[in-house]
Design an enzyme around this catalytic site. Structure first.
Site, PDB file in Angstrom:
ATOM      1  N   ARG A 118       0.867  -1.179   0.000  1.00  0.00           N
ATOM      2  CA  ARG A 118       0.000   0.000   0.000  1.00  0.00           C
ATOM      3  C   ARG A 118       0.899   1.222   0.000  1.00  0.00           C
ATOM      4  NH1 ARG A 118      -2.808   0.965   5.469  1.00  0.00           N
ATOM      5  NH2 ARG A 118      -1.257   2.635   5.668  1.00  0.00           N
ATOM      6  N   HIS A 122      -3.526   4.934   4.820  1.00  0.00           N
ATOM      7  CA  HIS A 122      -4.747   4.115   4.783  1.00  0.00           C
ATOM      8  C   HIS A 122      -5.856   4.834   4.037  1.00  0.00           C
ATOM      9  CE1 HIS A 122      -7.997   1.469   6.060  1.00  0.00           C
ATOM     10  NE2 HIS A 122      -8.654   2.534   6.478  1.00  0.00           N
ATOM     11  N   TYR A 164       3.538   5.605  11.621  1.00  0.00           N
ATOM     12  CA  TYR A 164       3.764   4.178  11.858  1.00  0.00           C
ATOM     13  C   TYR A 164       4.583   3.501  10.761  1.00  0.00           C
ATOM     14  CZ  TYR A 164      -0.345   3.872   8.755  1.00  0.00           C
ATOM     15  OH  TYR A 164      -1.233   4.010   7.711  1.00  0.00           O
TER      16      TYR A 164
END
Length: 329
Positions: free
Chosen positions: A244, A248, A257
């Protein structure tokens, strides 16, 4: 990448086209979001190889999709147009997914055999198994493919759907697009296993792991699962290891993160770049074709953007349609 694919040269070029189209359409949607014209983005950048490889292994005339929110490349390869995707992204009345009522990226298109999704994750797996069971009972020559992220496999619906699918031997393919993160949580903090595919053993069905940056490998395992399903062999769980490349969603900041070095390392395994290099090596692609493709995709993205921006919003008087069983006072 596999050399024994049954796809011809034109199909291979088409596969690359959909990967590039999805990447550029996705990038345009992020720009619209930053301009305040699109309220929410949930991206599929990095996962195009999985999605196009899977879609092209299906029969668009008989099979069904029950996709998840990152599957832009998959629905494009299955028949949705760039205009239709953008209509949904901007919540316009002509959006084929929901008439502008769903959140963006809740893809659906009844005429294209794509089941619209629901916001709670994993519900599409239950729906897909139900659709596949109906197809079996009716004697239809059809397979349903549903997809989800690896984090969604921790939901109860995943267990219930796979258990029922295996017991009833329904023609369904469950594709886990494992990008390594469940929102901001890495897989190591989601589950105590390395491969989601091993969970298939608990349901008595095959579990397959495939490299998601290799669309031909994905095509082959999905094609094999489809043949198995349509000949009465029951369901298959496929886990595609992918990446990815964005946060998100547009409401997330992945810098909290995931380090920029880690992201840069992941981008070295970009399916779009890998497949382009493979096509060139196979003498199926060159600079002239690349320039023509970029011009075509740029035109399609510009056209979809302008078309959707000018399209009408849902009429205010339709606000309660499909919400109440009777008109509210």
């Amino acid at each position: 990448m596999p050399e024994n694919s049954d796809l011809d040269a034109e199909q291979l070029r088409t596969m690359y086209y959909y990967m590039v189209l999805s990447r550029e359409l996705d990038r345009r949607i992020w720009i619209l979001n930053r301009q305040g014209k699109s309220a929410f983005v949930i991206s599929g950048q990095g996962q195009e190889g999985v999605q196009v490889g899977a879609a092209m292994a299906l029969d668009v005339k008989t099979d069904w999709l029950a996709p998840y929110y990152r599957d832009m490349a998959m629905v494009l390869a299955f028949g949705m147009s760039a205009r239709e995707v953008m209509l949904g992204q901007l919540g316009k009345a002509a959006d084929p997914s929901s008439g502008g009522r769903q959140m963006p990226s809740h893809f659906g298109h009844r005429a294209k055999r794509i089941l619209t999704g629901s916001s709670p994750v994993t519900t599409q797996v239950v729906h897909a198994v139900g659709m596949a069971w109906a197809a079996k009972l009716k004697g239809d020559h059809a397979v349903v493919l549903t997809s989800l992220g690896e984090g969604s496999t921790n939901q109860g619906e995943f267990h219930e759907a796979l258990n029922f699918a295996s017991v009833q031997r329904v023609p369904v393919i469950v594709l886990v697009e494992n990008n390594g993160y469940s929102i901001s949580v890495p897989q190591s903090r989601e589950m105590a296993i390395r491969d989601v595919a091993v969970r298939a053993q608990g349901y008595g069905m095959p579990g397959v792991v495939v490299q998601g940056s290799d669309p031909l490998a994905v095509y082959q395992v999905v094609a094999a699962a489809r043949t198995k399903a349509i000949t009465g062999g029951g369901p298959t769980l496929i886990e595609a290891k992918t990446h990815r490349f964005t946060a998100h969603s547009s409401d997330d900041d992945d810098r909290s993160y995931r380090s920029r070095q880690q992201l840069a390392d992941e981008k070295k395994d970009d399916a779009v770049i890998r497949f382009q290099h493979w096509l060139i090596t196979a003498q199926l692609w060159d600079d002239e074709r690349e320039r023509a493709l970029k011009a075509r995709v740029r035109h399609e993205v510009d056209d979809a953007t302008e078309y959707a921006l000018l399209a009408a919003l849902p009429a205010a008087e339709t606000m309660s349609d499909h919400v109440y069983g009777y008109p509210p006072a």
